[in-house]
Design an enzyme around this catalytic site. Structure first.
Site, PDB file in Angstrom:
ATOM      1  N   GLU A  35      -1.547  -9.241  -3.706  1.00  0.00           N
ATOM      2  CA  GLU A  35      -2.387  -8.924  -2.543  1.00  0.00           C
ATOM      3  C   GLU A  35      -2.181  -9.973  -1.450  1.00  0.00           C
ATOM      4  OE1 GLU A  35      -3.431  -6.090  -2.469  1.00  0.00           O
ATOM      5  OE2 GLU A  35      -4.283  -5.515  -4.389  1.00  0.00           O
ATOM      6  N   HIS A  36      -1.992  -9.496  -0.251  1.00  0.00           N
ATOM      7  CA  HIS A  36      -1.783 -10.330   0.940  1.00  0.00           C
ATOM      8  C   HIS A  36      -0.471 -11.115   0.875  1.00  0.00           C
ATOM      9  CE1 HIS A  36      -5.749  -9.838   3.067  1.00  0.00           C
ATOM     10  NE2 HIS A  36      -5.996  -9.267   1.896  1.00  0.00           N
ATOM     11  N   ASP A  38       2.403  -9.520   1.138  1.00  0.00           N
ATOM     12  CA  ASP A  38       3.441  -8.783   1.889  1.00  0.00           C
ATOM     13  C   ASP A  38       3.724  -9.405   3.257  1.00  0.00           C
ATOM     14  OD1 ASP A  38       0.996  -7.783   2.876  1.00  0.00           O
ATOM     15  OD2 ASP A  38       1.584  -5.666   2.729  1.00  0.00           O
ATOM     16  N   GLY A 125      -9.403   0.887  -0.076  1.00  0.00           N
ATOM     17  CA  GLY A 125      -8.275   0.084  -0.553  1.00  0.00           C
ATOM     18  C   GLY A 125      -7.192   0.930  -1.196  1.00  0.00           C
ATOM     19  N   LEU A 126      -7.183   2.242  -0.906  1.00  0.00           N
ATOM     20  CA  LEU A 126      -6.154   3.120  -1.481  1.00  0.00           C
ATOM     21  C   LEU A 126      -5.149   3.568  -0.416  1.00  0.00           C
ATOM     22  CD1 LEU A 126      -8.344   5.346  -3.817  1.00  0.00           C
ATOM     23  CD2 LEU A 126      -6.955   3.384  -4.425  1.00  0.00           C
ATOM     24  N   SER A 129      -4.912   5.028   5.420  1.00  0.00           N
ATOM     25  CA  SER A 129      -4.289   4.883   6.755  1.00  0.00           C
ATOM     26  C   SER A 129      -2.779   5.007   6.664  1.00  0.00           C
ATOM     27  CB  SER A 129      -4.617   3.545   7.415  1.00  0.00           C
ATOM     28  OG  SER A 129      -5.610   2.857   6.768  1.00  0.00           O
ATOM     29  N   GLU A 161       0.082   0.719  13.219  1.00  0.00           N
ATOM     30  CA  GLU A 161      -1.126   0.003  12.778  1.00  0.00           C
ATOM     31  C   GLU A 161      -1.291  -1.319  13.549  1.00  0.00           C
ATOM     32  OE1 GLU A 161      -1.919   0.955   8.917  1.00  0.00           O
ATOM     33  OE2 GLU A 161      -3.458  -0.550   8.600  1.00  0.00           O
ATOM     34  N   ASP A 173       1.830  -0.896   1.965  1.00  0.00           N
ATOM     35  CA  ASP A 173       1.213   0.428   1.831  1.00  0.00           C
ATOM     36  C   ASP A 173       2.161   1.524   2.297  1.00  0.00           C
ATOM     37  OD1 ASP A 173      -0.825  -1.262   1.260  1.00  0.00           O
ATOM     38  OD2 ASP A 173      -1.981  -0.847   3.065  1.00  0.00           O
TER      39      ASP A 173
HETATM   40  C1  GLA Z   1      -3.844  -3.869   3.177  1.00  0.00           C
HETATM   41  C2  GLA Z   1      -2.599  -4.012   4.052  1.00  0.00           C
HETATM   42  C3  GLA Z   1      -1.368  -4.364   3.215  1.00  0.00           C
HETATM   43  C4  GLA Z   1      -1.635  -5.539   2.293  1.00  0.00           C
HETATM   44  C5  GLA Z   1      -2.948  -5.349   1.538  1.00  0.00           C
HETATM   45  C6  GLA Z   1      -3.343  -6.561   0.749  1.00  0.00           C
HETATM   46  O1  GLA Z   1      -3.753  -2.765   2.333  1.00  0.00           O
HETATM   47  O2  GLA Z   1      -2.352  -2.822   4.760  1.00  0.00           O
HETATM   48  O3  GLA Z   1      -0.275  -4.616   4.054  1.00  0.00           O
HETATM   49  O4  GLA Z   1      -1.599  -6.757   2.980  1.00  0.00           O
HETATM   50  O5  GLA Z   1      -4.025  -5.033   2.402  1.00  0.00           O
HETATM   51  O6  GLA Z   1      -2.451  -6.803  -0.247  1.00  0.00           O
END
Ligand code: GLA
Length: 390
Positions: A35-36, A38, A125-126, A129, A161, A173
């Site tokens: 997570e975070h 990317d 969180g799925l 978008s 985005e 994503d």
């Molecule tokens: C959101 C962002 C992704 C990623 C996640 C966290 O979903 O769109 O690019 O940074 O948060 O991992």
């Protein structure tokens, strides 16, 4: 495949023009770990899921583009020479951003119609978008024979985005929605954008999501602030270690050597990213050797890092993760996605599912007076055309 939703978009689009219809499905995603990482040019391990958005596309009969969001009961009309972001937060900006980017890159787009609906919970969180942006981009690519690669579509969706919505997201994503493969996770190197797929074999275990139903309004600003904080850490460290250009070049020894020049916050943010990248590789290795116990252990560590290091959880999420991590038959649980709410991802023994869902739901309701929602997902293919025979 949700036949009912396909019929819904088909029937609505037939009211809009006499041209033929193109049907597309774009999935949401889960993320096993990473997570975070990317936007810090690290590694992620997402997978596309069987919940997503269904689109119908057609050419327009006149010069107006019309987009109908069936679930919102809203529509957007525009012409191709007025492509500006609208004020405030709206799904419309995701669509406008993609169209604007394609137009400004010289792709030949004519007026079109889109109708969409979905079975993917929003703001949980799925990646609803990304599913929207990627589905729109993929559909327009097909409709107008633009010949974009999936990677170019991912970058177009991300651009939308950044520039039309204002969230400085990474690429995970969009990549997951476009490159998903049934029953596989995607190990993506967010620096080179190379990826490989890795089978998810869970036998008598499964990944179960628990939606906290919490959507914090500061999520997007909190997200952008985290990005600034790691960038700040990199900038300070690069003064001494000139070869460091991003968190990707950072090692724990470098970070420790520079600790005194960093704020406590910056240090903790950077440390979390270094460790989270290691967890991605750790889970890939553990899955290869069918060591689900180790996968669970790394999920727990990820939760701890997001809570105390990156500080992107919230009390409701921490409660759900702690409850699960203490529950017999749960191998590991953590928050999933951008943070400040949304879902937890739980690796559980299949046999405990019903009891676990009932116990965690009851405890959560008692603590916060909120009904949590369990979400079972299957790992699916990425964005694709729905043929009439599907
Ligand atoms: C959101 C962002 C992704 C990623 C996640 C966290 O979903 O769109 O690019 O940074 O948060 O991992």
């Amino acid at each position: 495949m949700n036949r009912k939703l396909i019929d819904k978009v088909k029937s609505k689009i037939s009211e809009l023009s006499d041209h033929s219809t193109l049907l597309v499905r774009a999935p949401g995603r889960i993320n096993l770990i990473g997570e975070h990482t990317d936007y810090n040019k690290g590694f992620v391990l997402p997978a596309a899921i069987d919940l997503g958005i269904y689109f119908a596309f057609s050419l327009s009969n006149d010069s107006t583009c019309r987009v109908i969001a069936l679930d919102e009961g809203e529509s957007l009309d525009f012409t191709l020479d007025e492509l500006e972001p609208l004020a405030g937060f709206s799904w419309k900006n995701y669509v406008l951003g993609v169209v604007s980017r394609l137009k400004s890159q010289g792709y030949g787009i004519e007026p079109f119609n889109i109708v969409f609906t979905g079975d993917l919970p929003q703001g949980s969180g799925l990646s609803s978008s990304a599913a929207l942006e990627c589905g729109v981009c993929f559909g327009l690519n097909e409709l107008f024979h633009l010949d974009l690669s999936r990677r170019e579509m991912a970058l177009t969706a991300q651009w939308s985005e950044h520039h039309f919505v204002g969230v400085m997201c990474g690429i995970m994503d969009q990549y997951a929605s476009l490159f998903g493969v049934e029953d596989h996770a995607i190990l993506l190197d967010c620096d080179s954008l190379n990826h490989e797929v890795s089978p998810i074999k869970l036998s008598d275990h499964k990944f179960l999501l628990i939606n906290s139903e919490v959507k914090h309004s500061h999520a997007s600003s909190g997200y952008n602030v985290r990005r600034e904080q790691t960038e700040e850490g990199v900038e300070i460290i690069a003064r001494t270690y000139t070869a460091v250009r991003s968190m990707r070049d950072m090692h724990i020894e470098i970070l420790e050597n520079c600790k005194s020049s960093l704020s406590d916050k910056s240090y903790r943010r950077c440390k979390y990213i270094i460790e989270e990248n290691e967890r991605v590789h750790g889970i890939v290795e553990a899955m290869k050797s069918d060591d689900l116990g180790r996968v669970g252990e790394l999920l727990k560590q990820g939760q701890e890092g997001m809570k105390n290091g990156y500080e992107i959880t919230c009390e409701e999420i921490d409660f759900l993760a702690d409850f699960a991590n203490d529950y017999q038959g749960v191998l590991g649980a953590r928050m999933m996605g951008g943070g400040f709410g949304g879902c937890t991802i739980n690796l559980i023994e299949r046999s405990i599912e019903d009891q676990f869902v009932s116990d965690i739901g009851e405890a959560y309701k008692k603590e916060f007076d909120i009904n949590s929602t369990p979400i079972s997902v299957e790992i699916s293919d990425g964005v694709h055309i729905i043929s009439e025979s599907n």
